[in-house]
Design an enzyme around this catalytic site. Structure first.
Site, short mmCIF file in Angstrom:
data_model
loop_
_atom_site.label_atom_id
_atom_site.label_comp_id
_atom_site.label_asym_id
_atom_site.label_seq_id
_atom_site.Cartn_x
_atom_site.Cartn_y
_atom_site.Cartn_z
CE LYS A 56 -4.16 -1.43 1.41
NZ LYS A 56 -4.61 -2.92 2.35
CB SER B 200 -0.01 -7.96 -1.68
OG SER B 200 -0.98 -8.79 -0.32
CD GLU C 83 -11.60 5.06 2.00
OE1 GLU C 83 -11.70 6.87 2.21
OE2 GLU C 83 -10.95 4.26 1.06
C1 PLP Z 1 -5.99 -3.96 1.75
C2 PLP Z 1 -4.52 -4.87 1.03
C3 PLP Z 1 -5.03 -5.99 0.03
C4 PLP Z 1 -6.31 -5.71 -1.01
O1 PLP Z 1 -6.27 -5.12 -1.47
P1 PLP Z 1 -6.31 -4.60 -3.18
O2 PLP Z 1 -5.78 -3.00 -2.92
O3 PLP Z 1 -6.85 -5.44 -3.48
O4 PLP Z 1 -4.22 -5.21 -3.53
C5 PLP Z 1 -3.99 -6.80 -0.53
N1 PLP Z 1 -3.24 -7.22 0.53
C6 PLP Z 1 -2.35 -6.24 1.58
C7 PLP Z 1 -1.41 -7.23 2.30
C8 PLP Z 1 -3.53 -5.83 2.04
O5 PLP Z 1 -3.06 -4.83 3.02
#
Ligand code: PLP
Length: 403
Positions: free
Chosen positions: A96, A383, A118
């Site tokens: 993020k 992610s 938000e």
């Molecule tokens: C917020 C988050 C997501 C989901 O958000 P996307 O916009 O779909 O990428 C996925 N993985 C992690 C670790 C997150 O913090």
């Protein structure tokens, strides 16, 4: 004449990916969003902006994050080779920050003093508060009271980073109300503040902007994967909530011969309200200022959603995902809570990596795919890291049962 490359052609000037996207805004905000778009196109393409963002990525975020061959996990599955793009090693522990630093840098160039957003589980709030501290900007995060209760550590993080957390106490007191509340606050201060959206969602230009800021993930991964293997990956896998980490990876490969899989959360099952698999089970509709594929009740209101991974429980999806899926460029697949938990523990056990529950959905699907495609490679976007999830997992899915 040469055809425009995909990333230049989509979205079009009005913010559409085919019929998906656009900007459905209250009249008071139309001008503000036009301004942000214009600023993004001019400032975002200036040498100084690009240079400063590259510098931040390298020296502050710790990029590039590695691509890693998950050897023991691959051997355990006994099929196709699984590789991980390690966004869990990005500063703050997830992808993020890639778009938050971009949005905050744009705010700085625009002479704004404040970031407003938000947050649901608090992940976007923490990343944005980090960016605000870096640039010396004020930061105001709107969060439902129910989520404040549930996500205490993230509330503390935001406060420590100097952000103001505004509790939202109307309606269901969760993400949807937090969006409404943050929009209201932005309306009152749009001259000195910028609204920083947390995924490839919202009105144009956010789906494009956030994708472009996240595209560093795919650009790095493509180069790294090629260096490691001399080839393109055969398959790409990423989890999809709003879809920012997925677009970050996918965007570099849209015109390449790779199969692309977006993994949605199937939660407790296929019944409406028990999952958040918007592409798999949804239909066309407008929510939060953009047209996409969403989960809706028969009267067109957004349906309740659920997933064990709070970053994935959103009743719609970024318009670009809706477009790519409807054009059959990507596959929409789904993984339920139990499968995600098993993959969470498998990655702990075989690789010494505790993944975020969101990312565990992508790992779970990659493991399934590896069994099917024995002689192919699979590049997964990991992610985020799972530190935020350990208390919850330990309490509800104890290690003794899964390891
Ligand atoms: C917020 C988050 C997501 C989901 O958000 P996307 O916009 O779909 O990428 C996925 N993985 C992690 C670790 C997150 O913090």
């Amino acid at each position: 004449m040469k055809q425009k490359p995909y990333l230049q052609a989509f979205p079009n000037a009005e913010g559409y990916f085919g019929k998906f996207g656009g900007a459905f805004l209250p009249p008071q905000l139309i001008e503000q969003f036009k301004q942000i778009e214009k600023a993004y196109l001019t400032i975002g393409n200036s040498h100084n902006f690009i240079q400063e963002l590259r510098d931040i990525r390298k020296h502050y975020q710790g990029r590039p994050t590695p691509v890693y061959y998950a050897k023991r996990l691959t051997e355990y599955v006994g099929g196709g080779r699984i590789y991980l793009k390690r966004e869990d090693l990005n500063h703050t522990g997830a992808h993020k920050l890639n778009h938050c630093m971009g949005e905050a840098l744009l705010a700085k160039y625009l002479g704004k003093e404040k970031l407003i957003a938000e947050t649901g589980a608090g992940q976007h709030g923490v990343a944005l508060a980090t960016a605000a501290a870096y640039f010396g900007l004020e930061c105001e995060i709107h969060m439902g009271e129910v989520d404040i209760e549930k996500e205490h550590p993230n509330v503390i993080r935001m406060k420590m980073l100097g952000a103001k957390v505004v509790p939202v106490s109307f309606g269901a007191k969760t993400l949807k109300e937090a969006v409404d509340s943050a929009f209201d606050a932005y309306l009152k201060e749009s001259d000195r503040a910028i609204y920083a959206i947390g995924s490839v969602v919202g009105p144009h230009p956010f789906p494009k902007m956030v994708r472009d800021f996240q595209s560093i993930v795919g650009i790095e991964a493509k180069e790294q994967f090629f260096e490691m293997t001399g080839n393109l990956p055969d398959n790409l896998v990423a989890c999809v909530g709003g879809g920012s980490n997925a677009m970050g990876l996918f965007s570099a490969f849209i015109e390449d011969p790779c199969e692309i899989y977006g993994v949605e959360p199937l939660g407790r099952g296929t019944k409406l309200g028990e999952h958040a698999a918007s592409l798999n089970y949804g239909s066309e509709g407008v929510l939060h200022g953009f047209n996409s594929i969403m989960l809706q009740n028969t009267d067109g209101t957004p349906a309740p959603v659920y997933s064990i991974a709070s970053g994935l429980d959103y009743p719609s999806v970024g318009p670009e995902h809706a477009y790519l899926f409807s054009e059959n460029r990507t596959h929409a697949v789904a993984i339920d809570d139990e499968e995600a938990i098993q993959a969470f523990y498998d990655l702990c056990k075989f690789e010494g990596i505790i993944p975020a529950l969101e990312s565990a959905h992508a790992v779970a699907y990659a493991m399934k795919l590896a069994k099917e495609k024995k002689y192919e490679s699979i590049l997964v976007n990991l992610s985020g890291r799972g530190d935020k999830d350990i208390d919850f997992v330990e309490a509800h899915y104890p290690p003794e049962k899964y390891l």
